[in-house]
Design an enzyme around this catalytic site. Structure first.
Site, mmCIF file in Angstrom:
data_model
loop_
_atom_site.group_PDB
_atom_site.id
_atom_site.type_symbol
_atom_site.label_atom_id
_atom_site.label_comp_id
_atom_site.label_asym_id
_atom_site.label_seq_id
_atom_site.Cartn_x
_atom_site.Cartn_y
_atom_site.Cartn_z
ATOM 1 N N ARG A 111 -12.351 9.421 58.216
ATOM 2 C CA ARG A 111 -11.167 8.795 57.597
ATOM 3 C C ARG A 111 -9.909 9.592 57.965
ATOM 4 N NH1 ARG A 111 -10.789 8.223 51.007
ATOM 5 N NH2 ARG A 111 -8.650 7.525 50.822
ATOM 6 N N ASN A 162 -11.130 18.617 45.980
ATOM 7 C CA ASN A 162 -12.057 17.482 46.098
ATOM 8 C C ASN A 162 -11.988 16.725 47.430
ATOM 9 O OD1 ASN A 162 -9.573 16.356 45.416
ATOM 10 N ND2 ASN A 162 -10.467 14.725 44.194
ATOM 11 N N TYR A 163 -10.859 16.819 48.116
ATOM 12 C CA TYR A 163 -10.737 16.228 49.457
ATOM 13 C C TYR A 163 -10.018 17.261 50.335
ATOM 14 C CZ TYR A 163 -12.037 11.364 48.315
ATOM 15 O OH TYR A 163 -12.702 10.212 47.970
ATOM 16 N N ASP A 223 2.820 31.029 42.809
ATOM 17 C CA ASP A 223 4.211 31.011 42.327
ATOM 18 C C ASP A 223 5.154 31.631 43.354
ATOM 19 O OD1 ASP A 223 3.047 30.033 40.093
ATOM 20 O OD2 ASP A 223 3.961 31.443 38.696
ATOM 21 N N GLU A 258 1.010 14.590 43.340
ATOM 22 C CA GLU A 258 -0.112 13.654 43.132
ATOM 23 C C GLU A 258 -1.022 14.351 42.133
ATOM 24 O OE1 GLU A 258 -1.066 11.614 47.449
ATOM 25 O OE2 GLU A 258 -2.354 13.192 46.747
ATOM 26 N N ARG A 291 -12.879 12.412 41.467
ATOM 27 C CA ARG A 291 -11.832 11.758 42.259
ATOM 28 C C ARG A 291 -10.699 11.405 41.302
ATOM 29 N NH1 ARG A 291 -14.126 7.044 42.945
ATOM 30 N NH2 ARG A 291 -12.488 6.288 44.303
ATOM 31 N N CYS A 292 -9.466 11.614 41.771
ATOM 32 C CA CYS A 292 -8.345 11.277 40.893
ATOM 33 C C CYS A 292 -8.424 9.812 40.499
ATOM 34 C CB CYS A 292 -7.024 11.568 41.596
ATOM 35 S SG CYS A 292 -6.837 10.727 43.162
ATOM 36 N N GLU A 385 -9.047 13.672 31.142
ATOM 37 C CA GLU A 385 -9.617 13.393 32.472
ATOM 38 C C GLU A 385 -10.880 14.246 32.611
ATOM 39 O OE1 GLU A 385 -7.703 15.127 35.996
ATOM 40 O OE2 GLU A 385 -8.103 13.270 37.071
HETATM 41 P P1 NAP Z 1 -5.742 22.445 40.702
HETATM 42 O O1 NAP Z 1 -6.564 23.418 39.983
HETATM 43 O O2 NAP Z 1 -4.482 21.992 40.089
HETATM 44 O O3 NAP Z 1 -5.467 23.076 42.162
HETATM 45 C C1 NAP Z 1 -4.788 22.360 43.159
HETATM 46 C C2 NAP Z 1 -4.186 23.315 44.152
HETATM 47 O O4 NAP Z 1 -3.145 24.062 43.527
HETATM 48 C C3 NAP Z 1 -5.163 24.361 44.695
HETATM 49 O O5 NAP Z 1 -4.859 24.606 46.041
HETATM 50 C C4 NAP Z 1 -4.842 25.576 43.850
HETATM 51 O O6 NAP Z 1 -5.222 26.789 44.461
HETATM 52 C C5 NAP Z 1 -3.342 25.440 43.780
HETATM 53 N N1 NAP Z 1 -2.681 26.201 42.733
HETATM 54 C C6 NAP Z 1 -3.144 26.586 41.530
HETATM 55 N N2 NAP Z 1 -2.185 27.276 40.855
HETATM 56 C C7 NAP Z 1 -1.100 27.322 41.659
HETATM 57 C C8 NAP Z 1 0.211 27.878 41.553
HETATM 58 N N3 NAP Z 1 0.602 28.554 40.474
HETATM 59 N N4 NAP Z 1 1.055 27.732 42.584
HETATM 60 C C9 NAP Z 1 0.687 27.062 43.697
HETATM 61 N N5 NAP Z 1 -0.529 26.525 43.866
HETATM 62 C C10 NAP Z 1 -1.409 26.638 42.856
HETATM 63 O O7 NAP Z 1 -6.574 21.097 41.027
HETATM 64 P P2 NAP Z 1 -8.053 20.932 41.590
HETATM 65 O O8 NAP Z 1 -9.013 21.356 40.533
HETATM 66 O O9 NAP Z 1 -8.162 21.527 42.942
HETATM 67 O O10 NAP Z 1 -8.145 19.343 41.784
HETATM 68 C C11 NAP Z 1 -8.505 18.467 40.763
HETATM 69 C C12 NAP Z 1 -7.301 17.789 40.162
HETATM 70 O O11 NAP Z 1 -6.522 17.215 41.192
HETATM 71 C C13 NAP Z 1 -7.665 16.640 39.246
HETATM 72 O O12 NAP Z 1 -6.830 16.654 38.116
HETATM 73 C C14 NAP Z 1 -7.398 15.407 40.087
HETATM 74 O O13 NAP Z 1 -7.139 14.244 39.357
HETATM 75 C C15 NAP Z 1 -6.227 15.851 40.875
HETATM 76 N N6 NAP Z 1 -6.113 15.082 42.117
HETATM 77 C C16 NAP Z 1 -5.132 14.135 42.188
HETATM 78 C C17 NAP Z 1 -5.026 13.336 43.318
HETATM 79 C C18 NAP Z 1 -3.974 12.274 43.427
HETATM 80 O O14 NAP Z 1 -3.779 11.791 44.528
HETATM 81 N N7 NAP Z 1 -3.288 11.872 42.362
HETATM 82 C C19 NAP Z 1 -5.899 13.508 44.380
HETATM 83 C C20 NAP Z 1 -6.898 14.485 44.264
HETATM 84 C C21 NAP Z 1 -6.987 15.269 43.120
HETATM 85 P P3 NAP Z 1 -6.580 27.553 44.013
HETATM 86 O O15 NAP Z 1 -7.699 26.669 44.395
HETATM 87 O O16 NAP Z 1 -6.517 28.806 44.771
HETATM 88 O O17 NAP Z 1 -6.472 27.727 42.532
HETATM 89 O O1 G3H Z 2 -9.036 12.321 44.406
HETATM 90 C C1 G3H Z 2 -8.151 11.619 44.836
HETATM 91 C C2 G3H Z 2 -8.258 10.912 46.117
HETATM 92 O O2 G3H Z 2 -6.991 10.644 46.607
HETATM 93 C C3 G3H Z 2 -9.057 9.662 45.876
HETATM 94 O O3 G3H Z 2 -9.280 8.967 47.036
HETATM 95 O O4 G3H Z 2 -9.995 6.827 45.962
HETATM 96 O O5 G3H Z 2 -10.370 7.240 48.377
HETATM 97 O O6 G3H Z 2 -11.680 8.486 46.663
HETATM 98 P P1 G3H Z 2 -10.383 7.815 47.000
#
Ligand code: NAP
Ligand code: G3H
Length: 484
Positions: A111, A162-163, A223, A258, A291-292, A385
């Site tokens: 993809r 997750n991706y 930060d 996002e 997945r978000c 969530e």
């Molecule tokens: P996360 O814990 O918020 O981490 C995301 C990214 O931010 C990681 O690279 C993390 O690094 C970094 N990060 C953490 N603290 C930071 C700071 N103070 N400054 C800069 N970067 C920082 O999220 P996750 O657990 O990886 O992903 C799951 C979440 O993402 C879910 O809530 C999901 O819904 C959301 N998501 C949303 C979408 C969308 O398109 N809306 C798509 C995918 C996922 P580290 O790993 O080193 O902590």
């Molecule tokens: O986790 C968030 C991704 O953007 C979701 O993509 O709906 O194709 O799994 P997807």
């Protein structure tokens, strides 16, 4: 270090075209959520090394901005080709690093190759416009504004676990086509997969300094990078909690967020229930709900709820659960903390009177798909969530109440409406406070050229190939004043 990693699987950080070990000697060990096995070590870069990366990024800007669009596109096409050649190898790493089943891992790499090609095509279609002054009262044909899109500068791309490949590329590709230089800060769990994407782009011929990486824990180095004066745009995907924090500290640096979601599936009484049930099961449980866009709640009426629950139960019981190498659907969660949270949500709901239909079983970080009926608004699972394989059903008296509960969520990513009546579907869709409404389909991101956005706590700004290029460029107007 001349290559991405050495024979001990110590991965470098890409700095101005070279894979470097941190001078601090600090590394982070990445192990598999599947079985705890060693995946590799990544560098925990220091603040001084962040400064160095940002400096190279600035230096690379003018030469990259000057590379013709056609040549930029050629590099992305080449990277797509390389990714496809390495799809199996990269998917094996992805599968063990984030416990994503093999089929989905291969599909993520392919993809991404498609995404890069489409981005190259979209970049080639970019055109400027000429605006005549005569259109505005008092204006004149002698004034012509020549408007075209120019890069923002250095884009900081921060991707989630997750991706790690697709959601890194969805920032990097459009940023590069827009003429920006990019620094990728991947999620720590997922960083090794993301570095393989970066290597493919490097091997495709990206000039030094145009794409670089910063690995290390977000909580330690995040930060500092985000607030660095020489970052011109932040493109972040991750949790709402971290997104809010970045929004507070980023001051005047523009950012695109996002974030999380609590996508609802509204099932109307006239829906094709069999179709809705099987579609929702796929939407809720693929990649264990991490997945978000996973379906994270069903809202329906008593009249059809029992029938729907039976169909969902049948579908869920057929889901293969276990080791991603066995090509199952539900795999171990990313860590124990995520599984603890899932368990808390299930127990809280049961204690408050929810009916457990199937699931509520856990082995370490492997949480079995769980269906909870008669969930009420006082339960945590109604609003939080879960990012795990839990599907709550909220019963309502009618669709007005369904819309009210759907909109009461702090999130606003997507909502599904299942019905055979397109008029009803449209009327409901108009009332839903989300970025996208899916009629008769599970919530999902793709195809990746569609606009993808969240409102409220689900985000800020719009992604999707051409939307992402637009987000990471700005109009530049040059006004010609003709003299008589
Ligand atoms: P996360 O814990 O918020 O981490 C995301 C990214 O931010 C990681 O690279 C993390 O690094 C970094 N990060 C953490 N603290 C930071 C700071 N103070 N400054 C800069 N970067 C920082 O999220 P996750 O657990 O990886 O992903 C799951 C979440 O993402 C879910 O809530 C999901 O819904 C959301 N998501 C949303 C979408 C969308 O398109 N809306 C798509 C995918 C996922 P580290 O790993 O080193 O902590
Ligand atoms: O986790 C968030 C991704 O953007 C979701 O993509 O709906 O194709 O799994 P997807």
């Amino acid at each position: 270090m001349s290559e991405l990693c050495n024979e001990k699987l110590v991965y470098g950080n890409l700095v101005n075209g070279r894979w470097m070990e941190s001078a601090s000697g600090n590394v982070i060990t990445v192990t598999s959520p599947v079985d705890g096995s060693f995946i590799g070590e990544i560098q925990a870069v220091s603040k001084e090394e962040v400064d160095e990366v940002i400096r190279y990024s600035k230096e690379g800007l003018s030469s990259w901005a000057g590379v013709p669009i056609f040549e930029k596109a050629r590099i992305l096409y080449k990277a797509a080709e390389i990714l496809e050649e390495r799809a199996e190898e990269i998917a094996d790493i992805l599968m063990m690093e984030i416990a994503k089943d093999r089929k989905s891992s291969v599909s993520e790499v392919k993809r991404t190759a498609d995404f890069l090609r489409f981005t190259a095509d979209a970049g080639k279609s970019l055109e400027g416009i000429a605006v005549s002054g005569e259109n505005f009262p008092g204006g004149s044909r002698n004034k012509i504004s020549y408007v075209r899109r120019v890069p923002l500068g250095t884009v900081l791309a921060i991707s989630p676990f997750n991706y790690p490949i697709n959601l890194s590329a969805s920032k990097i590709g459009p940023a590069l086509m827009g003429g920006n230089t990019v620094i990728l800060k991947p999620a720590t769990q997922g960083a090794i997969s993301a570095l393989h994407l970066v290597k493919a782009l490097q091997d495709a011929g990206l000039p030094e300094g145009v794409l670089q990486t910063v690995t290390g824990k977000g909580s330690e180095i995040g930060d500092y990078i985000v607030t660095h004066e020489n970052i011109n745009f932040i493109n972040f995907t991750g949790s709402t909690e971290v997104g809010r924090h970045l929004s507070k500290i980023s001051c005047m640096t523009p950012l695109l967020l996002e974030l999380g979601g609590k996508d609802a599936a509204l099932v109307l009484e006239d829906a094709d229930l069999k179709y809705a049930a099987s579609n929702i099961v796929e939407g809720a449980f693929s990649y264990s709900g991490q997945r978000c866009t996973a379906v994270k709640r069903i809202i329906t009426t008593d009249k059809i709820a029992d029938q729907l629950v039976d169909m969902l139960k049948t579908g869920i019981e057929k889901l293969a659960v276990g080791d991603p190498r066995d090509n199952v659907v539900v795999t171990p969660l990313i860590d124990q903390k995520a599984a603890d949270f899932a368990e808390f949500l299930i127990q809280d709901a049961i204690a408050k009177g929810a009916e457990l239909i199937v699931g509520n079983k856990r082995e370490g970080n492997l949480v079995y798909p769980t269906l909870l009926d008669k969930v009420t608004v006082d339960m945590e699972i109604a609003w939080k969530e879960p990012f795990s394989p839990i599907l709550p059903i909220i019963r309502v008296k009618d669709m007005d109440e369904a819309v009210e509960i759907a909109n009461r969520s702090e999130y606003g990513l997507q909502t599904s409406v299942f019905t055979k009546d397109i008029n009803k579907a449209f009327r409901i869709a108009e009332k839903l406070e989300v970025g996208t409404v899916q009629i008769n389909n599970k919530t999902e991101r793709g195809p990746d050229h569609f606009p993808f956005l969240g409102v409220k706590a689900s985000g800020m700004g719009t992604q999707g190939v051409k939307y992402s290029i637009e987000a990471m460029t700005r109009p530049k107007a040059i006004t010609i004043n003709l003299t008589e």
